[in-house]
Design a protein around this motif. Structure first.
Motif, PDB file in Angstrom:
ATOM      1  N   GLU A 189       0.834  -1.212   0.000  1.00  9.15           N
ATOM      2  CA  GLU A 189       0.000   0.000   0.000  1.00  9.15           C
ATOM      3  C   GLU A 189       0.866   1.257   0.000  1.00  9.15           C
ATOM      4  N   SER A 221       2.201   5.932  -7.322  1.00  7.00           N
ATOM      5  CA  SER A 221       1.052   6.629  -7.907  1.00  7.00           C
ATOM      6  C   SER A 221       1.232   8.140  -7.982  1.00  7.00           C
ATOM      7  N   THR A 257      -6.377   3.237  -2.360  1.00  7.68           N
ATOM      8  CA  THR A 257      -5.410   4.175  -2.935  1.00  7.68           C
ATOM      9  C   THR A 257      -6.102   5.206  -3.820  1.00  7.68           C
ATOM     10  N   GLU A 315      -1.830  -1.578  -5.134  1.00  4.46           N
ATOM     11  CA  GLU A 315      -0.994  -2.337  -4.201  1.00  4.46           C
ATOM     12  C   GLU A 315      -1.072  -3.825  -4.504  1.00  4.46           C
ATOM     13  N   SER A 358       2.456   1.666  -3.317  1.00  7.41           N
ATOM     14  CA  SER A 358       1.457   2.111  -4.298  1.00  7.41           C
ATOM     15  C   SER A 358       1.268   3.623  -4.233  1.00  7.41           C
ATOM     16  N   VAL A 359       1.265   4.146  -3.015  1.00  4.90           N
ATOM     17  CA  VAL A 359       1.143   5.598  -2.839  1.00  4.90           C
ATOM     18  C   VAL A 359       2.335   6.313  -3.467  1.00  4.90           C
ATOM     19  N   LEU A 385      -3.908   7.294   0.684  1.00 10.81           N
ATOM     20  CA  LEU A 385      -5.050   6.402   0.812  1.00 10.81           C
ATOM     21  C   LEU A 385      -6.275   7.207   1.235  1.00 10.81           C
TER      22      LEU A 385
END
Length: 231
Positions: free
Chosen positions: A26, A33, A216, A40, A29-30, A209
């Motif tokens: 996660e 992104s 996300t 994620e 992914s942040v 998030l």
């Protein structure tokens, strides 16, 4: 795998005990992104594939994702990462010198079992008290995060979050319309979006998030602006 290791170490420094693969994915992914929306789940699948000894090679097809991960590891690009990262990492295990025989250790534990349990419980209680009072906390209040005191019930409910100055200062929920500045002068995205639990589209001033659903957020696009924000 190096990116997962780095983000795991950073989470542990922030006070997260034994971060799971999902939590690490996660966070990555942040990070990814910021330049390219990536879930994620996909990052976690690639990580699991890399751990599989039967898998000879793991290849991420999106160049933007590879570049973002390389930059996160402080490399200019993936070529520099390959050039400066050794193929095999040797781990040296220090030799332990035993001054007490195994039989003596077992006898000691048997004789002092109750005392050791009491000491362990007291130590855990003291460490827990010190940790929860040292750590700063925040919670989401409608449009922004605010710093709050520790509350065990809120922590169990997932409402209480570890304090992050950047989240307090830069992460806000806004109402987007035709006059909203969605991009900076250099074209970089500065608005992200995600859906509320009831399916309502919401807009935020930073990546991360969704504070209520935990999903996300995605970077805004011209298509989303024309269809939803400024039709």
């Amino acid at each position: 795998m190096d990116a997962f290791e780095k983000v795991r170490n950073e989470l542990e420094k922030e006070g997260v005990s034994s971060p799971s693969k999902t939590r690490c994915a996660e966070e990555l992914s942040v990070i990814v992104s910021k330049t390219f929306s990536y879930s994620e789940r996909s990052l976690r699948d690639f990580y699991n594939a890399a751990l599989n000894t039967d898998c000879e090679k793991v290849s991420i097809p999106q160049e933007e994702v590879v570049m973002a991960l390389a930059n996160y590891l402080d490399y200019a690009d993936f070529k520099e990462y390959l050039a400066k990262t050794p193929i095999e990492k040797k781990t040296t295990i220090p030799e332990i010198t035993r001054s007490v025989t195994p039989e003596q250790s077992i006898d000691f534990l048997k004789k002092n079992k109750t005392a050791l349990i009491v000491i362990l419980i007291l130590a855990c209680g003291i460490l827990g008290y010190l940790y929860f009072n040292r750590q700063r906390w925040m919670e989401w209040q409608d449009t922004h995060y605010v710093e709050v005191s520790f509350d065990s019930q809120k922590l169990n409910e997932g409402i209480l979050k570890f304090y992050k100055k950047e989240r307090i200062e830069n992460f806000k929920r806004i109402i987007a319309n035709c006059s909203t500045q969605y991009f900076r002068k250099d074209g970089e995205v500065q608005i992200w979006y995600g859906k509320h639990e009831e399916g309502v589209l919401q807009y935020f001033t930073s990546y991360g998030l969704h504070p209520e659903t935990g999903k996300t957020l995605k970077p805004i696009t011209e298509y989303m602006i024309r269809k939803y924000s400024c039709p």
